[in-house]
Design an enzyme around this catalytic site. Structure first.
Site: not given
Length: 499
Positions: A179, A236-237, A240-241, A260, A297, A386
């Site tokens: 995706k 990603g964030s 969202g993760g 991650e 990151c 973060e």
């Protein structure tokens, strides 16, 4: 040419609606959004391809991976030019990132050819053993099945369509459905074309790779929930993760979600190192904080510095360096908006001192620096979050007890760094005993931006740095995420799987 469609098992297909990608030049490109039906087609094709692909030899897959790397290099000029226009990342950075991408693909190829990743184990039969005989037992690592991969916004090549998650899953003999990230759909399109060319040249089943574009969330949720998907790789964030992670564990057949997500990557400056190396620490931190406009990151967003004249001097020197940093374009407008929102949130906290806060300038960003005390940082959880971009928080500690308290209070991190001299070793040992339970990589006298692609590298850590702290998304160990042990009892060698 940029096709603008979805690659589903060798075919480029349209979707129900379209979204627009705006380039820095002002031009726009149109791409089709995904759908449930496209996910179903890709997942079914991946499942159909899995049996044959899982029986390919390590040599066959290594050749396939090297062909992907070669096709990416053949298209490098167009990929880099397009990616620069989509993301605002400088050409030199993207040349290096493409080299890193092809380098890690080739590293996985070399690794699987050695065969050690299979962790082969053989306990020979003991038919005469008393009181019971032992059967012949052979253990080999075998692939999971189709894997869903989510491209990252900040690394459009190394952590995206042909990035480490895709390459390690393909190395493990797992078909992949990507995706792609809507921050760089044209780049993803070109990379997918290179992978398709490699599939055709190596005569692989086209179902081993599909790519679905989408600007929303429905396709992502459908993909991780699809019953044929056996694992997910995500960068990603945290927000969202976590949504996708929860969907994975709530499925009727739960699957691993290798996410991650978030890390502030603390840098601990110990007293003797501070006295001896104040200039190099200040300049090194400033450079690492602002590398890639702070969109790494591994950005060192937390600097822990002792109170006193040496600490004051370090901050003075770092601010001097940071003030000379010109504003730079962030990857997307939404990332820039989130950066400025995060900065305003920290600025509103009564516990912080605003050391450097330039005016907001739309999609561009400049360093923003805040300071607080160890006592206030320990009490205010909002300061632990973060902020993606060139923002740093400096925490002043009055003694080593406060330093240890900060280390103990940390959530999971990708990295933790110690700036130390030999006379700091006793304190460093105490810190390391804490930090090895907090971070996936511990550095001494360096800075965490820059993740070496090597067998020993660990790019992961306890939650929220990643969802599975025993894994890494960089390095040869990444392949193990998509393998499981199978024991073959009394199995003739002729019937064992191809390796």
């Amino acid at each position: 040419m940029i096709i603008g469609k979805h690659l589903i098992a060798g075919k480029w297909l349209t979707g129900p609606t379209q979204f627009t990608s705006k380039l820095l030049s002002g031009d726009t490109l149109e791409f089709f959004n995904g759908s449930d039906e496209l996910v179903n087609q890709a997942a079914q094709a991946a499942e159909n391809a899995f049996i044959a692909y899982s029986q390919t030899s390590s040599k066959q897959r290594a050749d396939f991976l090297r062909t992907i790397a070669a096709k990416l290099q053949e298209s490098s000029e167009q990929i880099i030019a397009t990616c620069t226009q989509e993301t605002g990342l400088p050409e030199a950075r993207l040349i290096g990132e493409l080299g890193r991408t092809t380098g890690q693909i080739e590293m996985f190829a070399d690794h699987i050819e050695k065969g050690d990743y299979l962790d082969y184990c053989h306990d020979q039969a003991l038919p005469e053993r008393e009181p019971l005989p032992r059967p012949d037992l052979k253990r080999i690592m075998r692939p999971f099945g189709p894997v869903a991969v989510f491209g990252a916004s900040n690394f459009p090549l190394a952590f995206s369509t042909a990035g480490g998650d895709t390459a390690s899953a393909l190395a493990a003999a797992c078909p992949v459905i990507v995706k792609s990230h809507p921050a760089h759909p044209a780049t993803s399109d070109l990379v997918a074309q290179a992978i398709q060319a490699a599939i055709e040249k190596c005569q692989m089943d086209p179902g081993v790779f599909s790519m679905i574009q989408d600007s929303g969330y429905q396709v992502a949720q459908k993909l991780v929930s699809h019953p044929t998907i056996t694992a997910v790789g995500f960068t990603g964030s945290i927000k969202g993760g976590r949504v996708l992670f929860d969907l994975c564990v709530q499925r009727p057949n739960p699957i691993p979600f290798y996410g991650e997500m978030g890390s502030i990557n603390p840098v601990f400056v110990l007293s003797h190192a501070l006295a001896q190396s104040v200039q190099s620490i200040a300049s090194g931190w400033a450079a690492s904080l602002t590398l890639g406009v702070g969109q790494f990151c591994t950005k060192p967003g937390l600097l822990i510095v002792p109170t006193g004249k040496d600490g004051d001097r370090l901050i003075e020197l770092a601010l001097k360096e940071l003030k000379q940093t010109s504003p730079a374009v962030m990857i997307t407008e939404s990332i820039a908006e989130a950066f400025y929102h995060g900065a305003e949130k920290i600025k509103s906290e009564q516990d912080t001192e605003n050391l450097l806060t330039p005016d907001a300038c739309e999609r561009q960003a400049s360093p923003q620096i805040f300071a607080t005390t160890a006592e206030q940082w320990l009490q205010n959880q909002a300061l632990h979050e973060e902020v993606f971009g060139p923002l740093g928080i400096i925490v002043r500690n009055q003694n080593f007890s406060e330093t240890l308290a900060i280390a103990k209070s940390l959530e999971g991190q990708l990295t933790a760094t110690l700036q130390l001299a030999k006379d700091d070793y006793a304190q460093a040992k105490e810190l390391i005993q804490i930090l090895e339970h907090k971070a996936g990589r511990i550095l001494v006298n360096g800075f965490p931006t820059g993740v070496e692609v090597a067998d020993s590298m660990v790019h992961g850590g306890p939650y929220p740095a990643s969802t599975f702290k025993a894994t890494t998304s960089v390095g040869s160990l990444a392949i193990q995420r998509f393998l499981r042990p199978v024991c073959y009892q009394n199995m003739p060698d002729e019937l064992l799987p191809t390796v």
